[in-house]
Design a protein around this motif. Structure first.
Motif, PDB file in Angstrom:
ATOM      1  N   LEU A  81      -7.366  13.419   7.838  1.00  0.00           N
ATOM      2  CA  LEU A  81      -6.570  14.472   7.195  1.00  0.00           C
ATOM      3  C   LEU A  81      -5.674  15.199   8.187  1.00  0.00           C
ATOM      4  CD1 LEU A  81      -9.307  16.044   4.879  1.00  0.00           C
ATOM      5  CD2 LEU A  81      -7.611  14.308   4.292  1.00  0.00           C
ATOM      6  N   ARG A  82      -5.956  15.056   9.480  1.00  0.00           N
ATOM      7  CA  ARG A  82      -5.186  15.801  10.482  1.00  0.00           C
ATOM      8  C   ARG A  82      -4.153  14.945  11.203  1.00  0.00           C
ATOM      9  NH1 ARG A  82      -8.781  20.455  13.396  1.00  0.00           N
ATOM     10  NH2 ARG A  82      -9.566  21.408  11.488  1.00  0.00           N
ATOM     11  N   LEU A  83      -4.331  13.635  11.166  1.00  0.00           N
ATOM     12  CA  LEU A  83      -3.417  12.760  11.887  1.00  0.00           C
ATOM     13  C   LEU A  83      -2.337  12.232  10.957  1.00  0.00           C
ATOM     14  CD1 LEU A  83      -5.958  10.752  14.063  1.00  0.00           C
ATOM     15  CD2 LEU A  83      -4.606  12.731  14.715  1.00  0.00           C
ATOM     16  N   LYS A  84      -1.139  12.008  11.516  1.00  0.00           N
ATOM     17  CA  LYS A  84      -0.052  11.472  10.688  1.00  0.00           C
ATOM     18  C   LYS A  84       0.172  10.002  11.013  1.00  0.00           C
ATOM     19  CE  LYS A  84       3.786  12.977  13.686  1.00  0.00           C
ATOM     20  NZ  LYS A  84       4.516  11.716  13.908  1.00  0.00           N
ATOM     21  N   PHE A  85       0.689   9.266  10.017  1.00  0.00           N
ATOM     22  CA  PHE A  85       0.934   7.839  10.170  1.00  0.00           C
ATOM     23  C   PHE A  85       2.191   7.484   9.392  1.00  0.00           C
ATOM     24  CE2 PHE A  85      -0.154   3.324   8.936  1.00  0.00           C
ATOM     25  CZ  PHE A  85      -0.040   2.791  10.216  1.00  0.00           C
ATOM     26  N   LEU A  86       3.171   6.930  10.089  1.00  0.00           N
ATOM     27  CA  LEU A  86       4.450   6.535   9.476  1.00  0.00           C
ATOM     28  C   LEU A  86       5.126   7.706   8.759  1.00  0.00           C
ATOM     29  CD1 LEU A  86       3.453   3.035   8.001  1.00  0.00           C
ATOM     30  CD2 LEU A  86       4.474   3.543  10.228  1.00  0.00           C
ATOM     31  N   GLY A  87       4.960   8.911   9.301  1.00  0.00           N
ATOM     32  CA  GLY A  87       5.595  10.095   8.709  1.00  0.00           C
ATOM     33  C   GLY A  87       4.802  10.753   7.608  1.00  0.00           C
ATOM     34  N   PHE A  88       3.643  10.189   7.257  1.00  0.00           N
ATOM     35  CA  PHE A  88       2.801  10.732   6.187  1.00  0.00           C
ATOM     36  C   PHE A  88       1.535  11.349   6.771  1.00  0.00           C
ATOM     37  CE2 PHE A  88       5.309   7.649   3.840  1.00  0.00           C
ATOM     38  CZ  PHE A  88       5.478   8.224   2.590  1.00  0.00           C
ATOM     39  N   SER A  89       0.950  12.255   6.027  1.00  0.00           N
ATOM     40  CA  SER A  89      -0.405  12.740   6.294  1.00  0.00           C
ATOM     41  C   SER A  89      -1.165  12.678   4.966  1.00  0.00           C
ATOM     42  CB  SER A  89      -0.382  14.174   6.842  1.00  0.00           C
ATOM     43  OG  SER A  89       0.194  15.062   5.911  1.00  0.00           O
ATOM     44  N   LEU A  90      -2.461  12.931   5.025  1.00  0.00           N
ATOM     45  CA  LEU A  90      -3.283  12.859   3.816  1.00  0.00           C
ATOM     46  C   LEU A  90      -3.704  14.245   3.349  1.00  0.00           C
ATOM     47  CD1 LEU A  90      -5.766   9.872   4.422  1.00  0.00           C
ATOM     48  CD2 LEU A  90      -3.579   9.851   3.206  1.00  0.00           C
ATOM     49  N   GLY A  91      -3.795  14.393   2.061  1.00  0.00           N
ATOM     50  CA  GLY A  91      -4.392  15.576   1.458  1.00  0.00           C
ATOM     51  C   GLY A  91      -5.499  15.110   0.517  1.00  0.00           C
ATOM     52  N   VAL A  92      -6.320  16.041   0.078  1.00  0.00           N
ATOM     53  CA  VAL A  92      -7.430  15.686  -0.820  1.00  0.00           C
ATOM     54  C   VAL A  92      -7.500  16.671  -1.974  1.00  0.00           C
ATOM     55  CG1 VAL A  92      -9.915  15.331  -1.003  1.00  0.00           C
ATOM     56  CG2 VAL A  92      -8.762  14.698   1.089  1.00  0.00           C
ATOM     57  N   ASP A  93      -7.697  16.153  -3.185  1.00  0.00           N
ATOM     58  CA  ASP A  93      -7.983  17.001  -4.331  1.00  0.00           C
ATOM     59  C   ASP A  93      -9.149  16.388  -5.105  1.00  0.00           C
ATOM     60  OD1 ASP A  93      -6.950  14.857  -5.758  1.00  0.00           O
ATOM     61  OD2 ASP A  93      -5.034  15.820  -6.183  1.00  0.00           O
ATOM     62  N   HIS A  94      -9.390  16.842  -6.344  1.00  0.00           N
ATOM     63  CA  HIS A  94     -10.550  16.366  -7.100  1.00  0.00           C
ATOM     64  C   HIS A  94     -10.457  14.880  -7.462  1.00  0.00           C
ATOM     65  CE1 HIS A  94      -7.545  17.542 -10.106  1.00  0.00           C
ATOM     66  NE2 HIS A  94      -8.109  16.650 -10.906  1.00  0.00           N
ATOM     67  N   ASN A  95      -9.244  14.310  -7.341  1.00  0.00           N
ATOM     68  CA  ASN A  95      -9.075  12.875  -7.621  1.00  0.00           C
ATOM     69  C   ASN A  95      -9.228  12.004  -6.371  1.00  0.00           C
ATOM     70  OD1 ASN A  95      -8.480  13.129 -10.423  1.00  0.00           O
ATOM     71  ND2 ASN A  95      -6.432  13.861  -9.893  1.00  0.00           N
ATOM     72  N   GLY A  96      -9.449  12.642  -5.236  1.00  0.00           N
ATOM     73  CA  GLY A  96      -9.557  11.892  -3.985  1.00  0.00           C
ATOM     74  C   GLY A  96      -8.372  12.138  -3.081  1.00  0.00           C
ATOM     75  N   ALA A  97      -8.120  11.213  -2.159  1.00  0.00           N
ATOM     76  CA  ALA A  97      -7.047  11.374  -1.184  1.00  0.00           C
ATOM     77  C   ALA A  97      -5.685  11.057  -1.799  1.00  0.00           C
ATOM     78  CB  ALA A  97      -7.304  10.480   0.023  1.00  0.00           C
ATOM     79  N   TYR A  98      -4.651  11.674  -1.247  1.00  0.00           N
ATOM     80  CA  TYR A  98      -3.274  11.365  -1.648  1.00  0.00           C
ATOM     81  C   TYR A  98      -2.378  11.509  -0.421  1.00  0.00           C
ATOM     82  CZ  TYR A  98      -2.874  16.476  -1.768  1.00  0.00           C
ATOM     83  OH  TYR A  98      -2.913  17.809  -1.439  1.00  0.00           O
ATOM     84  N   ALA A  99      -1.258  10.801  -0.437  1.00  0.00           N
ATOM     85  CA  ALA A  99      -0.301  10.867   0.668  1.00  0.00           C
ATOM     86  C   ALA A  99       0.684  11.998   0.432  1.00  0.00           C
ATOM     87  CB  ALA A  99       0.438   9.537   0.794  1.00  0.00           C
TER      88      ALA A  99
END
Length: 315
Positions: free
Chosen positions: A159-177
């Motif tokens: 959740l803290r590292l970025k990859f190809l300009g994206f990072s991850l967030g999380v909600d009740h449905n799971g992870a999202y870019a």
């Protein structure tokens, strides 16, 4: 491996990252190869190519490409290592070389996502990540003769590292870019430069430049969750444009004339044109917002990023 591969791309890589997080791989070994394209070993490159190519003429031609040298300010410099950056073969050769890394990771059963020289390895614990980082660093430096940047290679939360300009967030449905914070800052900085109030170019040209910049940016990041950010960016950009227009009008008489054309009475136009507020404060005023409406700016050619994003995501 997703970089420079047929029918694969950055979006596929990010979807895989999201999938791995949802499977429970919450720690990532973020590998940073120091000047990778400049340090590829030619002898090893030819050795790995020989696994796939048995034609001596083709191998000789590739060797010539690798050792062709470069012109630096008119002076010729030999190429003793590395692949010529910008050359059409370089991405393919880089993938063939790092295919040895892919095979090593696969042999040990590691989950990884690689895009050219940008590689992340996904594990379930910090301890496992540190162990993998040590072994893979040793493999890269001893077997492949490429340098790992110890300052930038690290084990951390997905959740803290970025990859190809994206990072991850999380909600009740799971992870999202989503676009990484640095990506958001960079695009805002680019728009700030395009809308500098002392550029002295026509609105049509400025709107064309903004459209070219943002259409590509939105297309790339459209797989992520960015609606709220784009709504804020839309609002901020419109204020920047109103500021630019207000400065373009310059003279008091021009301001009065243009404000009247936009629907203000002569008296209100005179009062508002007399303001001593700065450009930025004036651009935020209700009078300018009600006269230079969002719809009016769109009619003049300004991109509505929220609508464009919605259109891209619906396609």
């Amino acid at each position: 491996s997703f970089g420079f591969r047929p029918y694969r791309g950055a979006h596929d890589a990010i979807e895989k990252v999201v999938d791995l997080y949802n499977q429970g791989y919450r720690r990532v070994v973020d590998l940073d190869l120091k000047a990778y394209f400049d340090n590829v070993n030619h002898v090893l490159m030819i050795k790995y190519l020989q696994q796939y190519i048995d034609d001596p003429w083709t191998l000789r031609l590739i060797r010539k490409f690798l050792t062709s040298g470069v012109l630096d300010h008119g002076l010729f410099a030999k190429s003793e290592k590395g692949t010529p950056q910008g050359g059409p073969l370089s991405p393919l050769l880089a993938n063939i070389y790092l295919n040895e890394l892919d095979k090593e990771l696969t042999r040990h059963g590691h989950h990884f996502v690689r895009y050219a020289d940008d590689c992340n390895i996904y594990v379930k614990s910090q301890r496992a990540g540190e162990r993998v980082m040590r072994s893979i660093t040793q493999f890269l430096e001893k077997r492949l003769k490429v340098k790992v940047n110890p300052d930038k290679t690290k084990v951390g939360s997905s959740l803290r590292l970025k990859f190809l300009g994206f990072s991850l967030g999380v909600d009740h449905n799971g992870a999202y870019a989503r676009p990484a914070k640095q990506s958001q800052q960079r695009v805002k900085k680019a728009l700030k430069l395009l809308t500098k109030r002392n550029r002295g170019i026509s609105l049509i040209r400025m709107f064309e430049e903004i459209h070219r910049k943002m259409r590509g940016w939105l297309q790339y990041y459209s797989i992520g969750k960015l609606t709220n950010f784009i709504q804020r960016l839309d609002k901020w950009l419109r204020v920047r444009i109103r500021q630019y227009i207000w400065k373009q009008w310059k003279k008091f008489k021009t301001k009065v004339t243009n404000l009247q054309k936009l629907g203000l009475s002569q008296r209100d136009a005179y009062v508002f044109a007399s303001t001593r507020k700065g450009y930025w404060r004036t651009a935020h005023s209700k009078t300018l917002s009600y006269s230079l409406t969002n719809r009016k700016l769109e009619q003049l050619g300004l991109i509505n990023m929220s609508k464009t994003l919605q259109s891209i995501q619906c396609d």
